[in-house]
Design a protein around this motif. Structure first.
Motif, PDB file in Angstrom:
ATOM      1  N   PHE A  70      36.176 -12.913  -2.579  1.00 32.18           N
ATOM      2  CA  PHE A  70      36.297 -14.371  -2.761  1.00 32.18           C
ATOM      3  C   PHE A  70      36.238 -15.073  -1.413  1.00 32.18           C
ATOM      4  O   PHE A  70      35.588 -16.106  -1.260  1.00 32.18           O
ATOM      5  CB  PHE A  70      37.638 -14.719  -3.423  1.00 32.18           C
ATOM      6  N   ALA A  71      36.961 -14.500  -0.436  1.00 30.90           N
ATOM      7  CA  ALA A  71      37.041 -15.139   0.873  1.00 30.90           C
ATOM      8  C   ALA A  71      35.666 -15.233   1.520  1.00 30.90           C
ATOM      9  O   ALA A  71      35.317 -16.244   2.126  1.00 30.90           O
ATOM     10  CB  ALA A  71      37.997 -14.372   1.782  1.00 30.90           C
ATOM     11  N   ARG A  72      34.861 -14.160   1.371  1.00 34.19           N
ATOM     12  CA  ARG A  72      33.513 -14.200   1.959  1.00 34.19           C
ATOM     13  C   ARG A  72      32.648 -15.221   1.234  1.00 34.19           C
ATOM     14  O   ARG A  72      31.885 -15.937   1.859  1.00 34.19           O
ATOM     15  CB  ARG A  72      32.812 -12.838   1.849  1.00 34.19           C
ATOM     16  N   ILE A  73      32.756 -15.253  -0.120  1.00 34.07           N
ATOM     17  CA  ILE A  73      31.890 -16.155  -0.883  1.00 34.07           C
ATOM     18  C   ILE A  73      32.270 -17.609  -0.620  1.00 34.07           C
ATOM     19  O   ILE A  73      31.418 -18.460  -0.375  1.00 34.07           O
ATOM     20  CB  ILE A  73      31.995 -15.845  -2.392  1.00 34.07           C
ATOM     21  N   LEU A  74      33.588 -17.895  -0.650  1.00 33.55           N
ATOM     22  CA  LEU A  74      34.035 -19.292  -0.542  1.00 33.55           C
ATOM     23  C   LEU A  74      34.262 -19.707   0.903  1.00 33.55           C
ATOM     24  O   LEU A  74      34.650 -20.836   1.171  1.00 33.55           O
ATOM     25  CB  LEU A  74      35.318 -19.490  -1.349  1.00 33.55           C
ATOM     26  N   MET A 135      36.587  -3.163   3.410  1.00 34.89           N
ATOM     27  CA  MET A 135      35.738  -4.334   3.610  1.00 34.89           C
ATOM     28  C   MET A 135      35.169  -4.354   5.032  1.00 34.89           C
ATOM     29  O   MET A 135      34.011  -4.724   5.232  1.00 34.89           O
ATOM     30  CB  MET A 135      36.525  -5.619   3.357  1.00 34.89           C
ATOM     31  N   ALA A 136      36.001  -3.959   6.018  1.00 35.53           N
ATOM     32  CA  ALA A 136      35.519  -3.958   7.395  1.00 35.53           C
ATOM     33  C   ALA A 136      34.391  -2.947   7.565  1.00 35.53           C
ATOM     34  O   ALA A 136      33.389  -3.231   8.232  1.00 35.53           O
ATOM     35  CB  ALA A 136      36.668  -3.642   8.345  1.00 35.53           C
ATOM     36  N   ILE A 137      34.537  -1.770   6.924  1.00 30.30           N
ATOM     37  CA  ILE A 137      33.491  -0.756   7.030  1.00 30.30           C
ATOM     38  C   ILE A 137      32.214  -1.256   6.369  1.00 30.30           C
ATOM     39  O   ILE A 137      31.117  -1.144   6.930  1.00 30.30           O
ATOM     40  CB  ILE A 137      33.955   0.571   6.374  1.00 30.30           C
ATOM     41  N   ILE A 138      32.341  -1.857   5.181  1.00 32.31           N
ATOM     42  CA  ILE A 138      31.158  -2.357   4.479  1.00 32.31           C
ATOM     43  C   ILE A 138      30.454  -3.412   5.319  1.00 32.31           C
ATOM     44  O   ILE A 138      29.241  -3.359   5.529  1.00 32.31           O
ATOM     45  CB  ILE A 138      31.559  -2.946   3.101  1.00 32.31           C
ATOM     46  N   SER A 139      31.232  -4.374   5.862  1.00 30.15           N
ATOM     47  CA  SER A 139      30.553  -5.453   6.589  1.00 30.15           C
ATOM     48  C   SER A 139      30.011  -4.950   7.924  1.00 30.15           C
ATOM     49  O   SER A 139      29.049  -5.491   8.449  1.00 30.15           O
ATOM     50  CB  SER A 139      31.488  -6.638   6.791  1.00 30.15           C
ATOM     51  N   HIS A 140      30.596  -3.883   8.457  1.00 30.90           N
ATOM     52  CA  HIS A 140      30.119  -3.357   9.736  1.00 30.90           C
ATOM     53  C   HIS A 140      28.809  -2.591   9.561  1.00 30.90           C
ATOM     54  O   HIS A 140      27.878  -2.754  10.339  1.00 30.90           O
ATOM     55  CB  HIS A 140      31.183  -2.449  10.332  1.00 30.90           C
ATOM     56  N   TYR A 141      28.745  -1.749   8.517  1.00 28.93           N
ATOM     57  CA  TYR A 141      27.587  -0.866   8.408  1.00 28.93           C
ATOM     58  C   TYR A 141      26.508  -1.370   7.466  1.00 28.93           C
ATOM     59  O   TYR A 141      25.351  -1.082   7.664  1.00 28.93           O
ATOM     60  CB  TYR A 141      28.030   0.526   7.948  1.00 28.93           C
ATOM     61  N   PHE A 142      26.914  -2.125   6.422  1.00 27.54           N
ATOM     62  CA  PHE A 142      25.922  -2.451   5.406  1.00 27.54           C
ATOM     63  C   PHE A 142      25.446  -3.886   5.473  1.00 27.54           C
ATOM     64  O   PHE A 142      24.295  -4.171   5.181  1.00 27.54           O
ATOM     65  CB  PHE A 142      26.466  -2.141   4.012  1.00 27.54           C
ATOM     66  N   LEU A 143      26.324  -4.806   5.851  1.00 28.61           N
ATOM     67  CA  LEU A 143      25.902  -6.210   5.862  1.00 28.61           C
ATOM     68  C   LEU A 143      25.329  -6.603   7.217  1.00 28.61           C
ATOM     69  O   LEU A 143      24.793  -7.675   7.370  1.00 28.61           O
ATOM     70  CB  LEU A 143      27.068  -7.119   5.492  1.00 28.61           C
ATOM     71  N   ARG A 144      25.421  -5.724   8.215  1.00 28.41           N
ATOM     72  CA  ARG A 144      24.945  -6.018   9.569  1.00 28.41           C
ATOM     73  C   ARG A 144      25.469  -7.371  10.028  1.00 28.41           C
ATOM     74  O   ARG A 144      24.739  -8.235  10.479  1.00 28.41           O
ATOM     75  CB  ARG A 144      23.423  -5.996   9.636  1.00 28.41           C
ATOM     76  N   ARG A 146      26.666  -9.282  12.459  1.00 29.06           N
ATOM     77  CA  ARG A 146      26.711  -9.171  13.919  1.00 29.06           C
ATOM     78  C   ARG A 146      27.843  -9.992  14.530  1.00 29.06           C
ATOM     79  O   ARG A 146      28.375  -9.661  15.567  1.00 29.06           O
ATOM     80  CB  ARG A 146      25.378  -9.649  14.516  1.00 29.06           C
ATOM     81  N   LYS A 147      28.151 -11.118  13.861  1.00 28.79           N
ATOM     82  CA  LYS A 147      29.183 -11.986  14.428  1.00 28.79           C
ATOM     83  C   LYS A 147      30.535 -11.277  14.475  1.00 28.79           C
ATOM     84  O   LYS A 147      31.317 -11.469  15.388  1.00 28.79           O
ATOM     85  CB  LYS A 147      29.307 -13.267  13.601  1.00 28.79           C
ATOM     86  N   ASN A 148      30.777 -10.446  13.461  1.00 30.79           N
ATOM     87  CA  ASN A 148      32.079  -9.794  13.379  1.00 30.79           C
ATOM     88  C   ASN A 148      32.083  -8.422  14.037  1.00 30.79           C
ATOM     89  O   ASN A 148      32.996  -7.642  13.851  1.00 30.79           O
ATOM     90  CB  ASN A 148      32.504  -9.641  11.916  1.00 30.79           C
ATOM     91  N   LYS A 149      31.022  -8.133  14.802  1.00 30.00           N
ATOM     92  CA  LYS A 149      30.896  -6.777  15.304  1.00 30.00           C
ATOM     93  C   LYS A 149      32.052  -6.417  16.253  1.00 30.00           C
ATOM     94  O   LYS A 149      32.496  -5.281  16.298  1.00 30.00           O
ATOM     95  CB  LYS A 149      29.573  -6.611  16.032  1.00 30.00           C
ATOM     96  N   ASN A 150      32.528  -7.437  16.988  1.00 28.79           N
ATOM     97  CA  ASN A 150      33.589  -7.140  17.939  1.00 28.79           C
ATOM     98  C   ASN A 150      34.965  -7.147  17.302  1.00 28.79           C
ATOM     99  O   ASN A 150      35.954  -6.805  17.937  1.00 28.79           O
ATOM    100  CB  ASN A 150      33.573  -8.175  19.073  1.00 28.79           C
ATOM    101  N   LYS A 151      35.011  -7.587  16.033  1.00 33.41           N
ATOM    102  CA  LYS A 151      36.317  -7.655  15.364  1.00 33.41           C
ATOM    103  C   LYS A 151      36.814  -6.232  15.128  1.00 33.41           C
ATOM    104  O   LYS A 151      36.081  -5.382  14.651  1.00 33.41           O
ATOM    105  CB  LYS A 151      36.133  -8.376  14.029  1.00 33.41           C
ATOM    106  N   THR A 152      38.065  -5.995  15.476  1.00 36.27           N
ATOM    107  CA  THR A 152      38.603  -4.658  15.251  1.00 36.27           C
ATOM    108  C   THR A 152      38.848  -4.432  13.775  1.00 36.27           C
ATOM    109  O   THR A 152      39.132  -5.368  13.041  1.00 36.27           O
ATOM    110  CB  THR A 152      39.930  -4.484  16.000  1.00 36.27           C
ATOM    111  N   ILE A 153      38.747  -3.185  13.367  1.00 36.67           N
ATOM    112  CA  ILE A 153      38.987  -2.875  11.958  1.00 36.67           C
ATOM    113  C   ILE A 153      40.464  -3.091  11.653  1.00 36.67           C
ATOM    114  O   ILE A 153      41.315  -2.581  12.372  1.00 36.67           O
ATOM    115  CB  ILE A 153      38.561  -1.423  11.649  1.00 36.67           C
TER     116      ILE A 153
END
Lengths: 154, 281
Positions: A70-74, A135-144, A146-153
């Protein structure tokens, strides 16, 4: 029947807490949906005979994952949906009974309710972390993402 | 008394951040804004790691070379160092949960933080944006009261009460929320104990009336519904989450606070049982 009443009252309770926490009216339906989900999953797994920790863990992982989606969509912080949807699982009743039995000196009941409180709390925390790590793993590897790349898991 | 001083300190920090003053270094101005945002986030219920990340990201957006942040529930300490080696370090003592959880404000603050990171806004203008979001509270005042009514009522039913218990709990819960707006000279523990004492008395009174009218009133169920509004169950869950995320100190502080609050509620309620329950039954 008992489960149906619990589910309905938990839904209304979550709705009430979204108002207490001053949630943006736009997000109230989604936050309430998170509460229905966590309560429903908890009741289902509790009825199949799993213990308090495991059923809370599964319920919280599922609903936290949905809240993150929800947070990503909204495009809003996940905590807006997470905070109300924890409400039906929260060990408020058992935390209260622990302290009240402590005051009245029923030490056996203190141990019982204290154990329930701690296990419920740990289940909730573990569920939240599992969801946010997935969610962090999914957005890191599958959604590419880039903005959140430096965000720690987590 | 202490609270009043803290409020004045917050106000002075605010005016420092919003007024343009060329005698302050750039690092100082940037850190003022970042800490103002972090402090507001802590006030309205942001998590510790969100506050730390936000402060760090804002400082980096303004061109900081090196940022150090340490946050617990009551203090934010931060240092920022710019490319030209000018630096600033500031501390904020955060007054805990004076306004209660406010997810609407949290969302607005998050939007401001994103805006600061993408557009380059002058630090003073950003501080004014934060000040405006904090002061202009557009949320209708009656809605949280209605929420307390619904939540207390439905949790009384959730824990096994009947419809009359639900209605009684809803009324008690709404009254408790009205009383809970405490004066500034009373600390949170004392006011919670007093609230639950009054709540316990009211619950007894209403159940007593109900049993005379032929409706079965179960005091325990009325009380547990009303207590759900006061009990720090959510903060207990979040404390364990903080512990597991690595914010050990904040987690431990929150757990101690939650347990003490629960003890205060139990104390207030058992006083009501001893004083009134004994007299009526």
């Amino acid at each position: 029947m008992k489960e149906v009443i619990m589910l309905i009252s938990a839904t209304l309770g979550t709705l009430g807490f979204t108002l207490i926490y001053k949630t943006n009216p736009k997000h109230i339906p989604f936050a309430t949906l998170g509460g229905i989900l966590s309560c429903g999953v908890y009741l289902f797994f509790n009825a199949t005979g799993l213990n308090v920790f495991v059923s809370n863990f599964i319920a919280m992982s599922v609903s936290a994952m949905v809240c993150e989606i929800f947070a990503r969509i909204l495009k809003a912080p996940a905590v807006i949906f997470l905070l109300p949807s924890v409400i039906p699982l929260v060990p408020g009743g058992s935390l209260y009974y622990t302290m009240s039995n402590l005051i009245f000196g029923n030490y056996e009941a203190v141990v019982f309710y204290g154990k329930t409180t701690l296990l419920t709390g740990l289940g909730i925390a573990a569920g939240m972390i599992t969801a946010s790590v997935i969610m962090a793993i999914i957005s890191h590897y599958f959604l590419r993402d880039r903005k959140n790349k430096n965000k720690t898991i987590a | 008394m202490e609270n009043k001083e803290l409020f004045e300190r917050i106000k002075s920090a605010e005016s420092l951040a919003t007024t343009e003053n060329n005698s302050r270094s750039y690092a100082d101005r940037v850190l003022s804004v970042a800490l103002m945002l972090g402090e507001s986030l802590l006030h309205c219920g942001g998590e510790i790691n969100r506050v730390e990340n936000t402060i760090e990201r804002i400082c980096r957006a303004y061109g900081a070379k090196h940022v150090e942040v340490f946050t617990i529930t009551s203090v934010i300490i931060a240092e920022v160092r710019m490319e030209d080696n000018s630096y600033s370090s500031q501390i904020r003592r955060v007054l805990q949960s004076e306004m209660g959880t406010d997810l609407n404000l949290l969302e607005k603050l998050n939007a401001i933080s994103r805006r600061i990171c993408t557009e380059s806004i002058e630090p003073e203008r950003a501080a004014k944006l934060i000040k405006k979001a904090r002061e202009k509270n557009s949320y209708p005042a009656l809605l949280p009261l209605l929420g307390a009514f619904i939540a207390a009522g439905s949790f009384a039913v959730f824990f096994g009460g009947n419809l009359f218990d639900g209605l009684a709990a809803a009324i008690v819960g709404m009254l408790i929320t009205l009383i809970d707006a405490r004066p500034s000279f009373m600390n949170k523990m004392a006011s919670t104990a007093i609230c639950s004492f009054i709540g316990g008395c009211l619950a007894y009174f209403i159940s007593y009336l109900g049993s005379h009218l032929g409706l079965s009133g179960n005091v325990d169920m009325v009380m547990i519904g009303a207590i759900m509004l006061l009990i720090p169950g959510v903060s207990f869950g979040y404390a364990l989450r903080d512990l597991m995320f690595g914010d050990t100190l904040s987690g431990a502080l929150k757990i101690i606070q939650a347990i003490l609050l629960a003890a205060m509620i139990a104390l207030g309620y058992s006083l009501a049982i001893i004083l009134i329950g004994g007299a009526m039954i």
